[in-house]
Design an enzyme around this catalytic site. Structure first.
Site, short mmCIF file in Angstrom:
data_model
loop_
_atom_site.label_atom_id
_atom_site.label_comp_id
_atom_site.label_asym_id
_atom_site.label_seq_id
_atom_site.Cartn_x
_atom_site.Cartn_y
_atom_site.Cartn_z
N ARG A 195 -8.46 -9.19 3.93
CA ARG A 195 -7.60 -9.06 4.86
C ARG A 195 -7.89 -7.32 5.17
NH1 ARG A 195 -2.28 -6.61 3.96
NH2 ARG A 195 -0.94 -7.31 5.57
N HIS B 214 0.66 -3.17 11.60
CA HIS B 214 2.30 -4.24 11.68
C HIS B 214 1.95 -3.23 13.27
CE1 HIS B 214 2.26 -5.90 8.10
NE2 HIS B 214 2.17 -4.21 7.55
N SER C 176 4.99 -6.11 2.49
CA SER C 176 3.83 -5.92 3.73
C SER C 176 2.65 -6.58 2.57
CB SER C 176 3.13 -4.53 4.24
OG SER C 176 1.68 -4.75 4.75
N LEU C 177 1.53 -6.20 2.04
CA LEU C 177 0.45 -6.88 1.12
C LEU C 177 1.24 -7.02 0.03
CD1 LEU C 177 -1.19 -6.02 -1.66
CD2 LEU C 177 -2.04 -7.22 -0.13
N GLN D 203 0.93 -1.00 0.07
CA GLN D 203 0.06 -0.35 0.07
C GLN D 203 0.78 1.32 -0.10
OE1 GLN D 203 -3.55 -2.31 2.98
NE2 GLN D 203 -3.64 0.27 2.58
N GLN E 191 2.30 -11.58 9.41
CA GLN E 191 2.65 -10.20 9.16
C GLN E 191 1.86 -9.22 10.09
OE1 GLN E 191 1.06 -8.62 5.70
NE2 GLN E 191 3.06 -9.30 4.85
#
Length: 334
Positions: free
Chosen positions: A140, A224, A115-116, A34, A273
């Site tokens: 998610r 996170h 991340s994503l 993102q 994660q």
């Protein structure tokens, strides 16, 4: 039922992996998360390479709405909604990957995602089927958004301090509240996340400790950090089973900087994660230790290429979000 289904005896590689006609291998591919989204992204690529629109048509069918229209027409506020951003960036990364494969690009020895982007890496490595990953990422994003009431959580970027100093800025910044390091993006470039008042207090402390810059980020989800544990539990208990396979290309994960071949371990680190920091500096250094000297950012933007250069200036980096950039990478790495 859990996120993980029982592994099949014989692995089937999803179509996103494709068949590499080029037997040569090239360093590592990295997939953005993102922040790399923009209205109009991949428009020029789609005009030349049919797999881009084909990939978004698949994603749209899985989601039940026109994802390509959203990223081309906006509005930006809709694209920036977490549950829309995540499948959009997943589809964008997979679309560019499919173009790379179709054009005879070299197969990467390693992949990783920020991340994503880790989900995109797993799709392209053959560990997750694309359509299931699209709906999983949409869920998610929704779980993350619903885990914290609007305005209750924030993120901030801290520039110019080392890891230890940023940790000190977070320690005790909010009594009974959460604030911690969320993204270790590059040396001296760390993002923190947590309860809004605690993040604001940590920003002030970071400035007192000599941060070159310490600013709140315009995001609504404190990713996170411990506030995402409820989202991780929902992801783990997601009723629709998603079949995870052993990856055909090794993936270095954000949460533990390891590469896993066991589907149960992959499911575990995907859930962790959400509330563990993105250890991007360590991920890239792991790739370098494995012999990677070239990194291709697969998807829109060039954020990760810049971070990789900051982590190790010796790395040769390429981006792929425009026809010119993609063609240059293909020509250099064939």
């Amino acid at each position: 039922m859990a996120l993980l289904g029982a592994p099949r005896m014989q692995r089937e590689i999803p179509s996103a992996v494709g068949f590499f006609t080029n037997s040569e291998m090239v360093g590592g591919f990295v997939f953005p998360g993102q922040g790399s989204q923009s209205v109009g992204m991949l428009k020029d690529l789609a005009e030349i390479y049919p797999p881009v629109r084909d990939t978004f048509a698949e994603a749209s069918e899985a989601l039940g709405y026109d994802l390509w229209a959203l990223i081309q027409e906006g509005p930006r506020e809709a694209l920036d909604r977490t549950e829309k951003t995540q499948p959009a960036l997943l589809a964008a990364g997979v679309a560019v990957w499919r173009v790379w494969v179709a054009q005879g690009g070299a197969r990467p020895a390693w992949v990783a995602g920020h991340s994503l982007g880790e989900y995109t890496a797993l799709v392209c490595a053959g560990a997750l089927p694309f359509r299931a990953a699209v709906t999983l990422c949409a869920d998610r994003g929704r779980y993350m958004q619903e885990a914290v009431p609007p305005g209750a959580g924030k993120m901030a970027a801290i520039l110019g301090l080392d890891d230890e100093a940023v940790a000190r800025a977070c320690d005790g910044a909010g009594v009974g509240e959460v604030v911690s390091c969320a993204n270790f993006n590059a040396p001296g470039q760390i993002v923190i996340a947590g309860d809004t008042s605690a993040v604001e207090a940590a920003v002030l402390r970071a400035r007192d400790l000599g941060a070159r810059r310490a600013v709140m980020l315009p995001v609504s989800v404190p990713s996170h950090c411990a506030l995402m544990r409820p989202a991780a539990l929902r992801l783990q208990e997601r009723p629709q089973t998603v079949r995870i396979e052993a990856p055909a290309i090794p993936v270095v994960h954000n949460a533990d900087v390891c590469s896993h071949g066991d589907p149960e371990e992959i499911a575990r680190v995907l859930c962790e994660q959400l509330f563990q920091p993105v250890r991007w500096v360590e991920v890239i250094r792991r790739l370098c230790r494995e012999g990677v000297d070239t990194v291709v950012e697969c998807g829109p933007g060039r954020v990760l290429a810049g971070l990789c250069k900051r982590i190790d200036p010796r790395l040769k980096t390429f981006v792929t979000g425009t026809p010119k950039d993609l063609e240059n990478a293909l020509a250099e790495l064939r």
